[in-house]
Motif scaffolding. Structure first.
Motif, short mmCIF file in Angstrom:
data_model
loop_
_atom_site.label_atom_id
_atom_site.label_comp_id
_atom_site.label_asym_id
_atom_site.label_seq_id
_atom_site.Cartn_x
_atom_site.Cartn_y
_atom_site.Cartn_z
N GLY A 1 -7.61 -16.37 -4.20
CA GLY A 1 -7.59 -15.12 -3.45
C GLY A 1 -6.16 -14.74 -3.18
O GLY A 1 -5.28 -15.59 -3.15
N LEU A 2 -5.93 -13.46 -3.02
CA LEU A 2 -4.60 -12.95 -2.70
C LEU A 2 -4.77 -11.79 -1.73
O LEU A 2 -5.88 -11.33 -1.50
CB LEU A 2 -3.88 -12.47 -3.97
CG LEU A 2 -3.42 -13.55 -4.94
CD1 LEU A 2 -3.11 -12.93 -6.28
CD2 LEU A 2 -2.19 -14.26 -4.39
N TYR A 3 -3.68 -11.33 -1.18
CA TYR A 3 -3.74 -10.14 -0.32
C TYR A 3 -3.95 -8.94 -1.22
O TYR A 3 -3.01 -8.43 -1.81
CB TYR A 3 -2.45 -9.98 0.45
CG TYR A 3 -2.13 -11.10 1.39
CD1 TYR A 3 -2.78 -11.19 2.61
CD2 TYR A 3 -1.19 -12.06 1.07
CE1 TYR A 3 -2.50 -12.22 3.48
CE2 TYR A 3 -0.90 -13.09 1.94
CZ TYR A 3 -1.56 -13.17 3.15
OH TYR A 3 -1.28 -14.18 4.00
N ILE B 1 2.92 -18.52 -7.90
CA ILE B 1 3.06 -18.97 -6.51
C ILE B 1 3.10 -20.50 -6.45
O ILE B 1 3.81 -21.07 -5.63
CB ILE B 1 1.91 -18.39 -5.65
CG1 ILE B 1 2.07 -16.89 -5.52
CG2 ILE B 1 1.85 -19.05 -4.29
CD1 ILE B 1 0.83 -16.17 -5.04
N GLU C 1 6.13 -8.42 -3.11
CA GLU C 1 6.34 -8.83 -1.72
C GLU C 1 5.43 -10.00 -1.35
O GLU C 1 5.80 -10.86 -0.55
CB GLU C 1 6.16 -7.66 -0.76
CG GLU C 1 4.76 -7.08 -0.76
CD GLU C 1 4.62 -5.88 0.18
OE1 GLU C 1 5.64 -5.39 0.66
OE2 GLU C 1 3.48 -5.46 0.40
N THR C 2 4.25 -10.04 -1.95
CA THR C 2 3.34 -11.14 -1.67
C THR C 2 3.91 -12.46 -2.18
O THR C 2 3.91 -13.47 -1.47
CB THR C 2 1.97 -10.88 -2.35
OG1 THR C 2 1.48 -9.63 -1.90
CG2 THR C 2 0.98 -11.97 -1.99
N GLN D 1 -1.11 -16.31 -9.19
CA GLN D 1 -1.37 -17.53 -8.44
C GLN D 1 -0.60 -18.71 -9.03
O GLN D 1 -0.11 -19.57 -8.30
CB GLN D 1 -2.86 -17.84 -8.46
CG GLN D 1 -3.66 -16.78 -7.77
CD GLN D 1 -4.37 -17.33 -6.56
OE1 GLN D 1 -4.78 -18.46 -6.56
NE2 GLN D 1 -4.50 -16.52 -5.54
N GLU E 1 -10.48 -21.90 -6.06
CA GLU E 1 -10.98 -20.58 -5.65
C GLU E 1 -9.80 -19.74 -5.27
O GLU E 1 -9.01 -20.11 -4.44
CB GLU E 1 -11.92 -20.74 -4.47
CG GLU E 1 -13.13 -21.52 -4.87
CD GLU E 1 -14.26 -21.32 -3.90
OE1 GLU E 1 -14.57 -20.15 -3.62
OE2 GLU E 1 -14.80 -22.31 -3.43
N PRO F 1 -5.14 -23.43 -6.06
CA PRO F 1 -6.51 -23.82 -5.71
C PRO F 1 -7.51 -23.27 -6.72
O PRO F 1 -7.22 -22.30 -7.42
CB PRO F 1 -6.73 -23.20 -4.34
CG PRO F 1 -5.59 -22.30 -4.07
CD PRO F 1 -4.61 -22.39 -5.19
N TYR G 1 0.62 -25.65 -5.33
CA TYR G 1 -0.83 -25.81 -5.36
C TYR G 1 -1.49 -24.55 -5.92
O TYR G 1 -1.26 -23.44 -5.44
CB TYR G 1 -1.32 -26.09 -3.94
CG TYR G 1 -2.80 -26.31 -3.78
CD1 TYR G 1 -3.57 -26.87 -4.81
CD2 TYR G 1 -3.45 -25.97 -2.59
CE1 TYR G 1 -4.92 -27.08 -4.64
CE2 TYR G 1 -4.80 -26.18 -2.42
CZ TYR G 1 -5.54 -26.73 -3.45
OH TYR G 1 -6.88 -26.94 -3.28
N TYR H 1 6.82 -13.50 -0.02
CA TYR H 1 6.36 -14.03 1.27
C TYR H 1 5.92 -15.49 1.14
O TYR H 1 6.35 -16.37 1.88
CB TYR H 1 5.21 -13.17 1.79
CG TYR H 1 4.44 -13.74 2.96
CD1 TYR H 1 5.08 -14.07 4.15
CD2 TYR H 1 3.05 -13.91 2.88
CE1 TYR H 1 4.37 -14.57 5.23
CE2 TYR H 1 2.34 -14.41 3.96
CZ TYR H 1 3.00 -14.74 5.12
OH TYR H 1 2.28 -15.24 6.18
N LEU H 2 5.06 -15.75 0.14
CA LEU H 2 4.54 -17.11 -0.02
C LEU H 2 5.64 -18.08 -0.45
O LEU H 2 5.63 -19.25 -0.07
CB LEU H 2 3.36 -17.11 -1.00
CG LEU H 2 2.14 -16.34 -0.46
CD1 LEU H 2 1.11 -16.13 -1.55
CD2 LEU H 2 1.51 -17.08 0.72
#
Lengths: 295, 413
Positions: A81-83, A142, A90-91, A139, A79, A77, A75, A94-95
């Motif tokens: 956003g990320l950490y 991900i 690492e992000t 994104q 809108e 999205p 997915y 994690y996801l």
């Protein structure tokens, strides 16, 4: 195949999605279109199983959407956003792990995609140091890293430069070749025309257009006429076209539904000398605007 | 279950690594330890340099006696006299005062004392110093001078000074803190007053730092819409549980650090304020208290759209939780009073009141069990309610839900 069957969702007495049905064939690129507030995001969230429909069903390959299944869904999205404070790699790892990948697999695939998107140099940087376009690529990674069978992309191209748009298109084409179903939600109609085989247009929660894109254009019925001529332009002011425009020996307009093209041509040739003539199928944008306004 | 652990370890590790967390966690015990020991250390530290003071003596003999008294009783670390006395005697009184004032003005002397001729009746002297806030010097000199004057008055009355001094010797009160099982140990009144306060502060910081981080973490994922990606992979319940567990371990790590530091610092001072029984109580009340507040903070994070609004909403909780800290003196003095016991059953403050009381003396077992049970029930209710609110609110943007709406979500099955 993804099936949306008679799905309805109400929020605080507002009908967001109203008995919506459509099917998305496996391996197709499907356009889910609609004006702002039409119920696209709600529909997508129901497909993702983030929220439950009040009534109706969503099936994937004949079985209702379940937790175990949507590990294979990706997915992006609208809108984003990320950490911001976390490091890039690492992000993503994690996801990806939340999608069920093992730590080593997640790490390997992350490296592969970072390389593919030319982000390897940033892998140990904080996300806030990345440009907006690069964050969007993250994104996208991900959304596809876990090799999904269904990917939902909400406005994937907005904010990307032409080079990166091309990169994204290549990857979407690859996904399609791997029999991945792509649901594509956007306002950019040229993108849809270039990429989608089938579309569903919704407005105020209802389906107003659905099916094969070429068929939809055919069924839309209207034909755009473009004609070059020599002679007195005034003679043509009452030829009976919608959106009539005449300038510099060129006439454009849309043929009214019941009028025959032959009658129109004969009529025009009696008045001026026709030097060029072309009939165009309507653009998706024209169809979109017309049908949304009608509702 | 696996997802919960992935979320929990992510939250735990990324926070543990953050510079601000480390700084704030380390600064807390330093402040506590400093507030414990620095004032006493400053008060009891011995001076290393002698001070020159003047005595302007109109009586002609009390000044000498004061000099002797000070030399005998006030010493520096190396045993030499702390004060060097410059005596002004047998001259014009006004002139002597003027000279002393000049010496003080040019900082040759630290202070001077003016003894009038009628001192034995008026009982009034004047002490001049540039720094009248130096209580230690002041009280030393005042005590010495009191001895001198009272001795002189006793002599005048024909009494045996040495006899009276030995008869009026002050009783030395040795504080003995009697713990359970009749074990006696020498108490330190300051420490037994401070221990419960240190306990409650440790608990307070461990619970609230983690809850605040939880609130911010939920709010951040919500406002930047990361939650949509997360919820396309895991359920809201998994997300909430993972966060609460991960940050709970963070609070636990923080508390463990405090307890270890507290243990070593206190045992290095020769006192035992942290015992294994205390640690068990800490663990129980931290866990219940944290879960109770985490449930509330997670829901607040899911409901509000901006950090400012959310912080305002939880500030009312901060007011409530400061109550036990404000009441700490009372509770320490009256750990078993009706008020102390009653407050221990209010779930919002149970952990703080109980830890305060445990710091003074261990309350009866039935009170520990019943407060744990009460808090446990409320924590369970808070978690269930928070789960429902979180599930619905986390994806709602725009209008904030009203209180009746919240109640409706909680009641929904």
């Amino acid at each position: 195949m993804l099936e949306i069957r008679n799905v309805t969702k109400t929020f605080n007495k507002t009908l967001a999605v109203d008995s919506l049905s459509f099917e998305v064939p496996q391996g197709s690129v499907f356009g889910l279109l609609g004006p702002n507030g039409a119920g696209k995001t709600t529909t997508i969230r129901m497909i993702m199983n983030i929220i439950q429909p009040d009534s109706g069903h969503i099936f994937y390959n004949g079985e209702s959407i379940q937790r175990s299944r949507y590990k294979r869904v990706g997915y992006l999205p609208e809108e984003r956003g990320l950490y911001q404070k976390m490091k890039l790699k690492e992000t993503i790892v994690y996801l990806a792990r939340l999608k069920g990948l093992s730590p080593s697999d997640a790490s390997k695939r992350t490296d592969h995609f970072l390389d593919r998107f030319e982000l390897t140099d940033y892998s140990q940087r904080k996300i806030e140091e990345l440009s907006k376009g690069n964050q969007q690529k993250v994104q996208f990674i991900i959304a596809v890293i876990h090799d999904p069978v269904l990917v939902i992309l909400d406005e994937p191209f907005s904010g990307l430069d032409p080079v990166n748009q091309l990169l994204l298109k290549d990857i979407i084409t690859e996904l399609k070749q791997n029999e991945t179903t792509v649901i594509f939600s956007t306002h950019q109609m040229e993108q849809v025309e270039r990429m989608c085989n089938e579309i569903c247009l919704i407005s105020q929660g209802k389906r107003i257009l659905y099916g094969d894109l070429a068929q939809i254009k055919k069924d839309f019925g209207t034909q755009s006429v473009s004609l070059e001529f020599t002679g007195d332009a005034k003679e043509l002011e009452d030829v009976g076209l919608d959106d009539l425009a005449i300038a510099n020996g060129r006439l454009t307009g849309i043929l009214r539904n019941d009028d025959s093209l032959n009658d129109f041509l004969r009529n025009v040739m009696e008045r001026v000398t026709v030097t060029g003539f072309r009939v165009e199928e309507p653009t998706l944008e024209q169809i979109f605007i017309k049908r949304v306004k009608e509702v | 279950m696996k997802n919960i652990w992935i979320v929990a370890s992510w939250e735990f590790i990324t926070r543990l690594r953050s510079k601000w967390f480390i700084i704030s966690v380390l600064i807390m015990p330093i402040i506590i330890v400093a507030s414990m020991f620095v004032p006493t250390w400053i008060m009891t530290s011995e001076d290393t340099e002698s001070k020159v003071i003047s005595v302007v003596d109109e009586t002609g003999y009390l000044g000498n006696r004061l000099e002797v008294q000070l030399t005998e009783n006030a010493h520096l670390k190396d045993g030499s006299p702390k004060y060097q006395v410059v005596l002004f005697q047998n001259a014009d009184f006004a002139n002597m005062k003027k000279q002393a004032a000049e010496l003080l003005d040019s900082s040759v002397i630290a202070s001077y004392l003016v003894i009038p001729a009628d001192i034995k009746d008026s009982l009034r002297v004047q002490y001049y110093a540039k720094n009248v806030g130096n209580f230690k010097d002041q009280s030393e000199i005042a005590n010495a001078f009191n001895e001198v004057v009272s001795s002189a008055r006793m002599q005048d009355a024909g009494l045996n000074v040495a006899l009276i001094r030995s008869l009026t010797k002050r009783v030395d009160f040795k504080m003995i803190d009697v713990e359970k099982e009749g074990v006696e140990k020498e108490g330190n009144e300051m420490l037994s007053y401070l221990t419960p306060i240190i306990f409650v502060l440790m608990l307070f910081f461990a619970i609230f730092m983690s809850s605040q981080i939880l609130l911010r973490s939920v709010l951040m994922e919500r406002t930047n819409r990361l939650v949509e990606i997360l919820l396309s992979s895991i359920t809201p319940t998994e997300l909430m549980s993972g966060k609460i567990i991960g940050l709970g371990f963070l609070g636990l790590a923080q508390l463990a650090l405090y307890l270890v530091v507290g243990y070593y610092v206190s045992s290095s001072q020769g006192v035992e304020i942290i015992t294994s029984a205390n640690m068990v109580y800490f663990l129980i009340y931290f866990l219940l208290g944290y879960l109770f507040y985490a449930a509330i903070f997670a829901s607040v994070g899911a409901i509000f759209n901006s950090e400012q609004d959310a912080q305002q909403a939880v500030s009312i909780l901060s007011f409530i939780t400061v109550i036990p800290i404000m009441m700490s003196s009372y509770v320490i003095a009256n750990p078993d009073s009706v008020v102390s016991v009653a407050c221990s059953f209010i779930p919002f403050v149970t952990p703080f009141f109980m830890i305060l009381r445990i710091g003074v003396e261990t309350p009866p077992l039935w009170e520990i069990l019943s407060t744990v049970a009460t808090l446990g029930i409320f924590t369970w209710l808070a978690m269930v309610g928070a789960g429902k609110v979180f599930r619905v609110a986390i994806l709602m943007y725009g209008k904030r839900p009203t209180f009746p709406e919240l109640m409706q979500w909680i009641r929904a099955k």
